[in-house]
Design a protein around this motif. Structure first.
Motif, PDB file in Angstrom:
ATOM      1  N   TYR A  78      41.185  43.364  47.219  1.00  0.00           N
ATOM      2  CA  TYR A  78      41.377  42.225  46.323  1.00  0.00           C
ATOM      3  C   TYR A  78      42.829  41.760  46.378  1.00  0.00           C
ATOM      4  N   THR A  79      43.084  40.631  45.736  1.00  0.00           N
ATOM      5  CA  THR A  79      44.390  39.985  45.788  1.00  0.00           C
ATOM      6  C   THR A  79      44.930  39.775  44.370  1.00  0.00           C
ATOM      7  N   ASP A  82      42.644  37.569  42.507  1.00  0.00           N
ATOM      8  CA  ASP A  82      41.500  38.246  41.897  1.00  0.00           C
ATOM      9  C   ASP A  82      41.892  38.893  40.573  1.00  0.00           C
ATOM     10  N   TRP A 113      50.288  32.383  38.567  1.00  0.00           N
ATOM     11  CA  TRP A 113      49.048  31.957  39.221  1.00  0.00           C
ATOM     12  C   TRP A 113      48.163  31.222  38.223  1.00  0.00           C
ATOM     13  N   ALA A 219      47.287  45.310  47.073  1.00  0.00           N
ATOM     14  CA  ALA A 219      46.843  43.951  46.754  1.00  0.00           C
ATOM     15  C   ALA A 219      47.981  42.951  46.899  1.00  0.00           C
ATOM     16  N   TRP A 221      50.261  42.773  49.032  1.00  0.00           N
ATOM     17  CA  TRP A 221      50.543  42.373  50.408  1.00  0.00           C
ATOM     18  C   TRP A 221      49.391  41.629  51.068  1.00  0.00           C
ATOM     19  N   ARG A 222      48.259  41.532  50.394  1.00  0.00           N
ATOM     20  CA  ARG A 222      47.137  40.803  50.983  1.00  0.00           C
ATOM     21  C   ARG A 222      47.376  39.301  50.896  1.00  0.00           C
ATOM     22  N   ASP A 223      46.989  38.606  51.953  1.00  0.00           N
ATOM     23  CA  ASP A 223      47.180  37.162  51.999  1.00  0.00           C
ATOM     24  C   ASP A 223      46.384  36.503  50.875  1.00  0.00           C
ATOM     25  N   ASP A 224      47.044  35.649  50.136  1.00  0.00           N
ATOM     26  CA  ASP A 224      46.413  34.917  49.043  1.00  0.00           C
ATOM     27  C   ASP A 224      46.983  33.504  49.059  1.00  0.00           C
TER      28      ASP A 224
END
Length: 291
Positions: A78-79, A82, A113, A219, A221-224
Motif C-alpha cells: 500500500y501507499t 491508501d 494528501w 509504504a 517509498w512506493r510510487d504514489d
C-alpha cells in the motif's frame, strides 16, 4: 479524559481502531500520527486541551499498528494515499462530512494528501513536524549518512545526532526506542523519559503485531502519483507547526511547506524537536492546531 468511546470502523477489508473524545455534536479534529505510531502517541494532554477548546477529537491506529488490521505487505502493498483513504473511512465511520485535520510527521504528509485530494472533507489543516509530501529525501539522506556536505539546493538533512543514532544500529526494543525519542526531543527542552517509556510499553502491549509497523517505512517509498500533485491546490486554512530543534525534518522543511501552500501560517516553536515528549509541549501544540 471525558466521554471517550472506542470503536472499529471499516476501511475496505481492514478494521481500523478508533477513539472519539468529547461531545459528538461538536466539530471534529482528526489526529493523524506518524510512521509506525499508534494513537497512543497522540498525548492525552493534547487531546484534553483540544476538547477544552470546544471540539471532539478522533484518534486512531493506522493499519499495521496497535489494534487495527495487520496487512500482508508483500501480497497487498500500500501507499501513503491508501493510508489517507483510511482517514476518510474513519470520518465515514463516524458520519462526519468533514473535520479539522492535524497530522504529525508522516501523518502530516497524509494530511497534505487529504487537503489536495479530498478538499471537501478538510475544514482546516495543521501539519506538524513534517515535510512536503512530494519531496523525495533519498539523495539528502544518502549524503548525510555518507558524511557528505548537504546540497544547498535541496531540503536540509537530518541532524548528526539522528544520523549517529541510526549508525549505532541498536537492537530493537523499548530502550532503543526511548533513545530514539530522546534524540527526537532535541537538546533544548527537557525530555520526560518515564512518560516516553510508559507510552512505548503501552504501545507494545496493545499491538497485534509490533513488527508490522515497519511496513509504513516500505509504504513511503512506493510510487504514489497522488503525492506529486501541487500543494498550491490546497484550499483549506492551513497552519504549519514545527520545532526549531527538529533533528529529523529541520525547520527548512516547514518553511518550504509554508511557501508551497497558499495562505499557510508558519508557527516555529522554540526548543521543540520531532516529538511531544517534553512536559507542557502537548498543550502548547494543541493551542496551535487550526480550528
Amino acid at each position: 479524559m471525558v466521554d471517550a468511546r472506542e470503536r472499529f470502523v471499516a476501511s475496505g477489508s481492514l478494521r481500523i481502531w478508533t477513539e472519539r473524545v468529547g461531545d459528538p455534536g461538536l466539530p471534529a479534529v482528526l489526529m493523524v500520527m506518524g510512521s509506525g505510531a499508534q494513537s497512543v502517541f497522540c498525548p492525552d494532554a493534547l487531546v484534553g486541551r483540544l476538547v477544552e477548546r470546544g471540539v471532539q477529537v478522533i484518534r486512531f491506529d493506522h493499519r499495521d499498528t496497535g489494534r487495527s488490521s495487520v496487512v500482508d505487505f508483500d501480497a497487498h502493498p500500500y501507499t501513503i494515499g491508501d493510508m489517507a483513504r483510511d482517514c476518510l473511512a474513519v470520518l465515514d465511520g463516524y458520519g462526519l462530512g468533514s473535520a479539522h485535520v492535524a497530522g504529525a510527521s508522516l501523518g502530516g504528509m497524509i494530511a497534505q494528501w487529504l487537503g489536495v485530494h479530498a478538499p471537501g472533507r478538510v475544514r482546516s489543516l495543521t501539519v506538524i513536524s513534517s515535510s512536503p509530501m512530494g519531496h523525495d529525501p533519498r539523495a539528502v539522506w544518502a549524503r548525510a549518512q555518507a558524511g557528505e556536505p548537504a546540497d544547498p539546493d535541496d531540503l536540509p538533512p537530518p541532524s548528526p545526532a539522528y544520523v549517529a543514532h541510526l549508525a549505532a544500529r541498536l537492537p530493537p526494543g523499548v530502550e532503543t526506542d526511548v533513545a530514539l525519542l530522546r534524540v527526537f526531543n532535541g537538546p533544548v527542552l527537557p525530555f520526560d523519559e518515564p512518560a516516553a517509556r510508559s507510552t512505548l510499553e503501552l504501545a507494545l502491549s496493545r499491538a497485534i503485531d509490533p513488527a508490522a509497523a515497519a511496513h509504513h517505512g516500505r509504504a513511503v517509498w512506493r510510487d504514489d502519483p497522488g503525492l506529486k500533485a501541487p500543494l498550491s491546490s490546497i484550499t483549506a486554512p492551513t497552519s504549519i507547526v514545527h520545532g526549531d530543534q527538529d533533528p529529523f525534518y529541520p525547520v527548512g522543511h516547514a518553511r518550504a511547506l509554508a511557501a508551497a501552500i497558499p495562505g499557510a501560517v508558519l508557527h516555529v516553536v522554540p526548543g521543540m524537536g520531532h516529538s511531544l515528549s517534553s512536559p507542557g509541549l502537548p498543550e502548547q501544540i494543541a493551542d496551535l492546531i487550526r480550528l
